[in-house]
Scaffold this motif. Structure first.
Motif, PDB file in Angstrom:
ATOM      1  N   PHE A  29      10.967  -3.607 -37.619  1.00  0.00           N
ATOM      2  CA  PHE A  29      11.543  -3.641 -36.278  1.00  0.00           C
ATOM      3  C   PHE A  29      12.116  -5.026 -36.026  1.00  0.00           C
ATOM      4  O   PHE A  29      11.471  -6.034 -36.316  1.00  0.00           O
ATOM      5  CB  PHE A  29      10.478  -3.357 -35.209  1.00  0.00           C
ATOM      6  CG  PHE A  29       9.873  -1.977 -35.280  1.00  0.00           C
ATOM      7  CD1 PHE A  29      10.548  -0.893 -35.811  1.00  0.00           C
ATOM      8  CD2 PHE A  29       8.600  -1.770 -34.781  1.00  0.00           C
ATOM      9  CE1 PHE A  29       9.975   0.373 -35.849  1.00  0.00           C
ATOM     10  CE2 PHE A  29       8.013  -0.512 -34.804  1.00  0.00           C
ATOM     11  CZ  PHE A  29       8.700   0.564 -35.339  1.00  0.00           C
ATOM     12  N   HIS A  68      15.350  -0.481 -35.192  1.00  0.00           N
ATOM     13  CA  HIS A  68      14.895  -0.344 -36.577  1.00  0.00           C
ATOM     14  C   HIS A  68      15.861  -1.073 -37.509  1.00  0.00           C
ATOM     15  O   HIS A  68      17.053  -1.143 -37.245  1.00  0.00           O
ATOM     16  CB  HIS A  68      14.837   1.131 -36.982  1.00  0.00           C
ATOM     17  CG  HIS A  68      13.725   1.884 -36.348  1.00  0.00           C
ATOM     18  ND1 HIS A  68      12.545   2.144 -36.995  1.00  0.00           N
ATOM     19  CD2 HIS A  68      13.606   2.439 -35.118  1.00  0.00           C
ATOM     20  CE1 HIS A  68      11.750   2.837 -36.204  1.00  0.00           C
ATOM     21  NE2 HIS A  68      12.369   3.025 -35.053  1.00  0.00           N
ATOM     22  N   VAL A  95       6.902  -5.940 -39.250  1.00  0.00           N
ATOM     23  CA  VAL A  95       6.669  -4.710 -39.995  1.00  0.00           C
ATOM     24  C   VAL A  95       5.524  -3.970 -39.316  1.00  0.00           C
ATOM     25  O   VAL A  95       4.409  -4.487 -39.229  1.00  0.00           O
ATOM     26  CB  VAL A  95       6.325  -5.000 -41.474  1.00  0.00           C
ATOM     27  CG1 VAL A  95       6.026  -3.697 -42.212  1.00  0.00           C
ATOM     28  CG2 VAL A  95       7.457  -5.743 -42.141  1.00  0.00           C
ATOM     29  N   ALA A 143      17.709   5.716 -34.343  1.00  0.00           N
ATOM     30  CA  ALA A 143      16.571   5.537 -33.439  1.00  0.00           C
ATOM     31  C   ALA A 143      16.962   4.792 -32.173  1.00  0.00           C
ATOM     32  O   ALA A 143      16.250   4.861 -31.174  1.00  0.00           O
ATOM     33  CB  ALA A 143      15.442   4.813 -34.150  1.00  0.00           C
ATOM     34  N   GLU A 155       3.129  -2.717 -32.980  1.00  0.00           N
ATOM     35  CA  GLU A 155       4.578  -2.669 -33.150  1.00  0.00           C
ATOM     36  C   GLU A 155       5.274  -4.020 -33.027  1.00  0.00           C
ATOM     37  O   GLU A 155       6.367  -4.190 -33.557  1.00  0.00           O
ATOM     38  CB  GLU A 155       5.196  -1.664 -32.178  1.00  0.00           C
ATOM     39  CG  GLU A 155       4.792  -0.249 -32.511  1.00  0.00           C
ATOM     40  CD  GLU A 155       5.578   0.812 -31.781  1.00  0.00           C
ATOM     41  OE1 GLU A 155       6.511   0.470 -31.010  1.00  0.00           O
ATOM     42  OE2 GLU A 155       5.278   2.008 -31.979  1.00  0.00           O
ATOM     43  N   ARG A 179       5.407   0.368 -42.756  1.00  0.00           N
ATOM     44  CA  ARG A 179       6.471   1.325 -43.065  1.00  0.00           C
ATOM     45  C   ARG A 179       7.795   0.986 -42.399  1.00  0.00           C
ATOM     46  O   ARG A 179       8.838   1.280 -42.944  1.00  0.00           O
ATOM     47  CB  ARG A 179       6.079   2.734 -42.626  1.00  0.00           C
ATOM     48  CG  ARG A 179       4.873   3.282 -43.346  1.00  0.00           C
ATOM     49  CD  ARG A 179       4.561   4.650 -42.852  1.00  0.00           C
ATOM     50  NE  ARG A 179       4.174   4.556 -41.444  1.00  0.00           N
ATOM     51  CZ  ARG A 179       3.954   5.572 -40.656  1.00  0.00           C
ATOM     52  NH1 ARG A 179       4.110   6.788 -41.095  1.00  0.00           N
ATOM     53  NH2 ARG A 179       3.601   5.410 -39.402  1.00  0.00           N
ATOM     54  N   HIS A 180       7.739   0.430 -41.217  1.00  0.00           N
ATOM     55  CA  HIS A 180       8.950   0.260 -40.429  1.00  0.00           C
ATOM     56  C   HIS A 180       9.189  -1.218 -40.142  1.00  0.00           C
ATOM     57  O   HIS A 180       8.272  -1.924 -39.731  1.00  0.00           O
ATOM     58  CB  HIS A 180       8.835   0.996 -39.088  1.00  0.00           C
ATOM     59  CG  HIS A 180       8.539   2.451 -39.238  1.00  0.00           C
ATOM     60  ND1 HIS A 180       9.483   3.361 -39.682  1.00  0.00           N
ATOM     61  CD2 HIS A 180       7.416   3.162 -39.012  1.00  0.00           C
ATOM     62  CE1 HIS A 180       8.937   4.565 -39.712  1.00  0.00           C
ATOM     63  NE2 HIS A 180       7.687   4.478 -39.313  1.00  0.00           N
TER      64      HIS A 180
END
Length: 159
Positions: free
Chosen positions: A125, A39, A118, A45, A71, A122-123
């Motif tokens: 990577f 992340h 993305v 994480a 992902e 939200r995340h």
């Protein structure tokens, strides 16, 4: 604690009977390497592979393809089932028990050494290639690696 199942069907039946969450893990390989991510910004994480829950009405292989696309941004298909296992662990502030299905994908087209993606808006990577023999995975995501190594050895032509 990790317990391996004899077959994927047995794993899915056990998950259904116990009401356990099923998770698909995506082991993307290229010669001697495994795709991993962290992340951004780095947190607790750790180093992971693309993975996520199997949705109702979805096979674990379909979940692996979907999770990989969501992902990583990669659209790889035809995953090979590596192994399925029951993962039970005491995590900070909770206990988890889930059935994991590990799938192998071959990166047949050239991919960059690193890239950011993305996921779900939200995340962020950050992906990179790690040595297949020691990728440094966290969260017991390395449980399937001996099975992956055996599968890759079977598929490698011998001289």
């Amino acid at each position: 604690m990790i317990t391996f199942y004899d077959t994927q069907d047995h794993a899915r039946l056990d998950a259904a009977m116990r009401g356990l969450r099923e998770k698909a893990l995506c082991l993307v390989t290229r010669p001697g390497q495994l795709l991993v991510f962290e992340h951004v910004p780095a947190g607790q994480a750790g180093v992971q592979v693309a993975a996520g829950g199997v949705e109702p009405g979805e096979t674990s292989a379909q979940a692996a393809v979907r999770e990989l696309r969501e992902e990583t941004g990669l659209n790889l298909t035809a995953p090979t089932h590596v192994t399925s296992y029951l993962w039970e662990a005491a995590l900070p502030h909770r206990f988890t028990r889930q059935v994991c299905h590990a799938f192998m994908f071959h990166a047949r087209t050239p991919l960059p050494g690193t890239w950011d993606h993305v996921a779900e808006q939200r995340h962020l990577f950050r992906f990179r290639w790690a040595p297949l023999h020691a990728p440094g995975l966290d969260w017991e995501m390395d449980a399937a690696l001996p099975h992956l190594h055996a599968l890759l050895k079977e598929k490698t032509p011998h001289d």
